[in-house]
Each structure stands twice: as C-alpha cells, then as structure tokens.
Motif scaffolding. Sequence first.
Motif, PDB file in Angstrom:
ATOM      1  N   THR A 155       0.853  -1.178   0.000  1.00  0.00           N
ATOM      2  CA  THR A 155       0.000   0.000   0.000  1.00  0.00           C
ATOM      3  C   THR A 155       0.890   1.230   0.000  1.00  0.00           C
ATOM      4  O   THR A 155       1.789   1.356   0.826  1.00  0.00           O
ATOM      5  CB  THR A 155      -0.925   0.018   1.231  1.00  0.00           C
ATOM      6  OG1 THR A 155      -1.749  -1.141   1.195  1.00  0.00           O
ATOM      7  CG2 THR A 155      -1.793   1.261   1.250  1.00  0.00           C
ATOM      8  N   VAL A 156       0.655   2.108  -0.952  1.00  0.00           N
ATOM      9  CA  VAL A 156       1.397   3.355  -1.050  1.00  0.00           C
ATOM     10  C   VAL A 156       0.448   4.474  -0.653  1.00  0.00           C
ATOM     11  O   VAL A 156      -0.686   4.538  -1.130  1.00  0.00           O
ATOM     12  CB  VAL A 156       1.939   3.573  -2.482  1.00  0.00           C
ATOM     13  CG1 VAL A 156       2.645   4.916  -2.594  1.00  0.00           C
ATOM     14  CG2 VAL A 156       2.885   2.436  -2.869  1.00  0.00           C
ATOM     15  N   ARG A 157       0.919   5.328   0.262  1.00  0.00           N
ATOM     16  CA  ARG A 157       0.100   6.437   0.732  1.00  0.00           C
ATOM     17  C   ARG A 157       0.983   7.668   0.862  1.00  0.00           C
ATOM     18  O   ARG A 157       2.178   7.611   0.583  1.00  0.00           O
ATOM     19  CB  ARG A 157      -0.558   6.080   2.067  1.00  0.00           C
ATOM     20  CG  ARG A 157       0.427   5.752   3.170  1.00  0.00           C
ATOM     21  CD  ARG A 157      -0.280   5.247   4.434  1.00  0.00           C
ATOM     22  NE  ARG A 157       0.674   4.796   5.412  1.00  0.00           N
ATOM     23  CZ  ARG A 157       1.226   5.568   6.352  1.00  0.00           C
ATOM     24  NH1 ARG A 157       0.912   6.843   6.431  1.00  0.00           N
ATOM     25  NH2 ARG A 157       2.093   5.067   7.217  1.00  0.00           N
ATOM     26  N   THR A 158       0.403   8.781   1.285  1.00  0.00           N
ATOM     27  CA  THR A 158       1.166  10.015   1.445  1.00  0.00           C
ATOM     28  C   THR A 158       1.250  10.412   2.912  1.00  0.00           C
ATOM     29  O   THR A 158       0.370  10.083   3.708  1.00  0.00           O
ATOM     30  CB  THR A 158       0.528  11.181   0.658  1.00  0.00           C
ATOM     31  OG1 THR A 158      -0.783  11.408   1.157  1.00  0.00           O
ATOM     32  CG2 THR A 158       0.488  10.879  -0.827  1.00  0.00           C
TER      33      THR A 158
ATOM     34  N   LEU B 161       5.491  10.136  -0.822  1.00  0.00           N
ATOM     35  CA  LEU B 161       4.932   8.794  -0.852  1.00  0.00           C
ATOM     36  C   LEU B 161       5.682   7.916   0.138  1.00  0.00           C
ATOM     37  O   LEU B 161       6.912   8.017   0.264  1.00  0.00           O
ATOM     38  CB  LEU B 161       5.047   8.179  -2.246  1.00  0.00           C
ATOM     39  CG  LEU B 161       4.437   8.936  -3.422  1.00  0.00           C
ATOM     40  CD1 LEU B 161       4.543   8.095  -4.695  1.00  0.00           C
ATOM     41  CD2 LEU B 161       3.018   9.342  -3.154  1.00  0.00           C
TER      42      LEU B 161
ATOM     43  N   ALA C 159      -3.242   1.893  -3.576  1.00  0.00           N
ATOM     44  CA  ALA C 159      -2.956   3.296  -3.282  1.00  0.00           C
ATOM     45  C   ALA C 159      -4.007   3.855  -2.341  1.00  0.00           C
ATOM     46  O   ALA C 159      -5.175   3.483  -2.414  1.00  0.00           O
ATOM     47  CB  ALA C 159      -2.936   4.102  -4.570  1.00  0.00           C
ATOM     48  N   THR C 160      -3.557   4.747  -1.477  1.00  0.00           N
ATOM     49  CA  THR C 160      -4.463   5.478  -0.597  1.00  0.00           C
ATOM     50  C   THR C 160      -4.169   6.961  -0.781  1.00  0.00           C
ATOM     51  O   THR C 160      -3.063   7.411  -0.500  1.00  0.00           O
ATOM     52  CB  THR C 160      -4.241   5.078   0.875  1.00  0.00           C
ATOM     53  OG1 THR C 160      -4.471   3.682   1.013  1.00  0.00           O
ATOM     54  CG2 THR C 160      -5.175   5.829   1.799  1.00  0.00           C
TER      55      THR C 160
ATOM     56  N   LEU D 197      -3.853   8.793  -3.571  1.00  0.00           N
ATOM     57  CA  LEU D 197      -2.995   9.184  -4.693  1.00  0.00           C
ATOM     58  C   LEU D 197      -3.841   9.439  -5.932  1.00  0.00           C
ATOM     59  O   LEU D 197      -4.823   8.747  -6.173  1.00  0.00           O
ATOM     60  CB  LEU D 197      -1.974   8.093  -5.006  1.00  0.00           C
ATOM     61  CG  LEU D 197      -1.006   7.703  -3.897  1.00  0.00           C
ATOM     62  CD1 LEU D 197      -0.079   6.587  -4.362  1.00  0.00           C
ATOM     63  CD2 LEU D 197      -0.204   8.897  -3.437  1.00  0.00           C
TER      64      LEU D 197
ATOM     65  N   LEU E 246      -0.524   3.927 -10.057  1.00  0.00           N
ATOM     66  CA  LEU E 246       0.285   2.946  -9.344  1.00  0.00           C
ATOM     67  C   LEU E 246       0.168   1.631 -10.086  1.00  0.00           C
ATOM     68  O   LEU E 246      -0.934   1.223 -10.466  1.00  0.00           O
ATOM     69  CB  LEU E 246      -0.244   2.802  -7.912  1.00  0.00           C
ATOM     70  CG  LEU E 246       0.648   2.117  -6.896  1.00  0.00           C
ATOM     71  CD1 LEU E 246       1.910   2.934  -6.657  1.00  0.00           C
ATOM     72  CD2 LEU E 246      -0.098   1.934  -5.590  1.00  0.00           C
TER      73      LEU E 246
ATOM     74  N   TYR F 276       5.141   4.329  -9.711  1.00  0.00           N
ATOM     75  CA  TYR F 276       4.177   5.416  -9.597  1.00  0.00           C
ATOM     76  C   TYR F 276       4.422   6.368 -10.757  1.00  0.00           C
ATOM     77  O   TYR F 276       5.535   6.872 -10.918  1.00  0.00           O
ATOM     78  CB  TYR F 276       4.332   6.155  -8.260  1.00  0.00           C
ATOM     79  CG  TYR F 276       3.329   7.282  -8.093  1.00  0.00           C
ATOM     80  CD1 TYR F 276       1.983   7.004  -7.882  1.00  0.00           C
ATOM     81  CD2 TYR F 276       3.726   8.605  -8.168  1.00  0.00           C
ATOM     82  CE1 TYR F 276       1.052   8.018  -7.740  1.00  0.00           C
ATOM     83  CE2 TYR F 276       2.801   9.631  -8.024  1.00  0.00           C
ATOM     84  CZ  TYR F 276       1.471   9.336  -7.819  1.00  0.00           C
ATOM     85  OH  TYR F 276       0.546  10.340  -7.684  1.00  0.00           O
TER      86      TYR F 276
END
Length: 181
Positions: free
Chosen positions: A46-49, A62, A101-102, A104, A108, A121
């Motif tokens: 999971t990719v988030r900011t 990220l 992704a959360t 974004l 992705l 990304y």
Amino acid sequence: MRHPRIIIASISLAAAAAIGGGITAATATSSAASSRPAASQHAAATVRTVQATVGGKTETVLVNSQGLPLYYYLNDTAAKSVVTGGLAALWPPLTSPSPAATGLTGKLAAVSDAHGDQVSYNGHLLYTFADDQAGQVTGQGAQGFFVATPGLTSITGSATAGSSSTAGTAPAAPSGNPLGY
C-alpha cells in the motif's frame, strides 16, 4: 615465501556505500537493513502520502505501508530497473503483485522486471532507503535517488527519469551537502 594474511570483516551497508557508492563516511550511519527484511515482499503493498521534511521544507511524500519514504532512481526507465547488486541492497525495490494506493491521484502499477513485480508510480519504479526509518527522509539526492511525491511527472516507454519529459521532478540538491539535505 610468506603469504600475507587476509582478514575479512563485516561492514554495514552504509559503510559499504561510503567505500564505493557516493555516500561519504562522515554522513554514513549504521544501517538498520540487517535487522529488517528488504522492502521486497509478496503481499500487497500500500502506497500512501505523509508530510515529511525534505531539504528543510515540509512536503507531501509517498511512503510504503510501514511509513518508509519511497524514492525513484534517475537512471531507471518506465520498464526497467538498473538498480542491482550493492545498490539494490542499499535501495531495496518495493515489490508487490497487486499494489494499492491510498489518497494518490497518479497511476500505481506493478512492473515485471529483474526484481519481480516492482511497484511504480507514474512510471517511476519505487525504492526504499536502507538507512531510513518511518517518518525520516534521509536519502534525498543520494546516488541519483529522489523522494517520490504525488505530483511526480509521468514517464513512459524507455524514456529515462532524467529526460526532458520529467524535467523539474527532481529537486536540486543544495550546494555544500552531497546528500541534498
């Protein structure tokens, strides 16, 4: 004839990088990489900011599911990582067959390459830095790696991240500090 004695010693990844990878011994720190598995995992990533300090400024960056900042490498293409060997040990690729992704707005994806299903990304393959901890951005500008941000410009095909199609995506490293922070 006497043969010289050979002594083999163990050194940290950061120290190894200092010897041959552009990080000076004065800035190298002990590496936490030996105590944690590489970012390469088979579970969904999971990719988030998050907000982090980068070069003295607060920026949105990220991060992976463990909160480690994600970076991209200037010499990669959208289809191929050129990060191998000792460089890949210091900059582990983020891998997952089904990244999520959360928060974004960019694209992705998983790119099949030498590392397996490497997460990208906007076409930039993603990595963590072995000396980072959650909430720390310590690899900015080191060895051609830059922290990934939500506004990272897309690359496609075989264009490199250093091409004119992504001009301005890599913050300039301030003079006087080779690591850019």
